[in-house]
Design a protein around this motif. Sequence first.
Motif, PDB file in Angstrom:
ATOM      1  N   SER A  99       0.822  -1.203   0.000  1.00 15.07           N
ATOM      2  CA  SER A  99       0.000   0.000   0.000  1.00 15.07           C
ATOM      3  C   SER A  99       0.858   1.257   0.000  1.00 15.07           C
ATOM      4  N   THR A 118       0.430   4.128  -2.709  1.00 13.28           N
ATOM      5  CA  THR A 118       0.272   5.537  -2.341  1.00 13.28           C
ATOM      6  C   THR A 118       0.992   6.442  -3.324  1.00 13.28           C
ATOM      7  N   SER A 128      -0.553   6.284  -7.098  1.00 13.02           N
ATOM      8  CA  SER A 128      -1.956   6.587  -7.360  1.00 13.02           C
ATOM      9  C   SER A 128      -2.069   7.935  -8.061  1.00 13.02           C
ATOM     10  N   SER A 181      -4.981   9.612  -8.279  1.00 15.40           N
ATOM     11  CA  SER A 181      -5.872  10.458  -7.492  1.00 15.40           C
ATOM     12  C   SER A 181      -5.301  10.642  -6.090  1.00 15.40           C
ATOM     13  N   TYR A 229      -7.226   8.745  -3.330  1.00 12.33           N
ATOM     14  CA  TYR A 229      -6.877   7.334  -3.227  1.00 12.33           C
ATOM     15  C   TYR A 229      -5.502   7.164  -2.599  1.00 12.33           C
ATOM     16  N   TRP A 242      -4.784   4.820   0.556  1.00 11.26           N
ATOM     17  CA  TRP A 242      -3.739   3.785   0.538  1.00 11.26           C
ATOM     18  C   TRP A 242      -2.740   4.029   1.653  1.00 11.26           C
TER      19      TRP A 242
END
Lengths: 274, 150
Positions: free
Chosen positions: A80, A84, A87, A89, A92, A96
Amino acid sequence: MTPLPFDPLASGPLLAGAVLATVASLWLLLPNGRDTTSARWLGALLGLAALAAFIATGRRLGGLGEEAVFLIVSLVAVISAAATIVSRSPVYAAIWFALSLAGVAGVLLVLGAQFLGVATIVVYAGAILVMFLFVLMLAQPAGLAPYDRVSNEPFLSALAGAVLLGVLSLSIGRLSAGPASCCDLPTRATATVDTTAAPATAPVATVVDPLAENHVARLGGELFGRHLVAVEAAGVLLLVALIGAIAVVSRGEAAHAAEATTAKGPAAGRIAAR
Amino acid sequence: MNTMQSLPLLQNALTVGAILFSLGLVGILTRRNLIVMFLAAEMMLQGISVSLVAWSRYHGDWGGHVLVIFVLTVAACEAAVALVFVLQAFSRTGRLDAAAWQSLREANVGRTIDHELPAIDTVPLRFPTLTPAGVLPPADENEPLQREHV
């Protein structure tokens, strides 16, 4: 326990492959403005390959249960974390990051840091991350902004990060349980004697954490005993940050008001705010 | 047998910390959204925290725990002050873009030039709905539409 000798001939190609796969994966996954799905799938696969190589270079822990728990929480944290930074967005990315914090808290709990594991969830995921999300919801335009779809120098940055990771992994792999000449802590000195007596391949049956017993109370005693001055300094730092944040906000509003009243363009308003 | 120190656990935890730190470094170098840059900085702090706690566990010493508590404190202060600056920057430029402030760069650093990006076909998201029950309320025309993307 036994110090496993680091074998550069065995782990070296694996580590180099992991670094190369990390570079390619991050380069394919980072936003590059093209949004091709196949490239991102390839990047994700390469990232999983790099993760598998890092897991293969990892050391075996004592029990199977501990190993499985550590593997799961660290995989959650690392995957994750990667999601991060790749991503598109930012919302998001923040979510994350919350999942990555949960994984980090799990790693801290495996390491025996009970207070810090819970504090990470409460302080980071509960306070700091929600503040980030507030700002995002205030400031984010609908849809993907153009500056979220491109990134600065993705290849060189991925190369820098992966090379740093490779060097760190190499030096981590060379750690040994031998005594360091620089600092002879009492715990180390006793452990060295025990290490020489241990058989070469004996698994670590019971690893007892000396900090586990009465953990939070002893941590508080340490914090407010030996580090009392530092705690006071941290309190002053929090106060200064609070006052500074409020001061910047009020000053910025004054500057906006000046811009609005003078109505001579932003440059004149900025001069008037001074 | 030594029952206090665990070198494999230390090495694995240090590797996790190194991975988190490197990913945060890549994020802060590449991303242009100010908020995502701060998330990456916090991720680097997380990597450092994991490493400190791992060393603390290895040595049976409280120093790493205490240091991580101060890292948390400094991170909270940093987030407060930095978010204020981000909000001020946003209210000036209307963007969360680091390149919106590139007039502050060094003299010998090249300018960030935005090329025209290909349009992305935005498929409207389909959110799960419950089966309608009861009388359908009259639709409000003035109600603001929901954002399709965040």
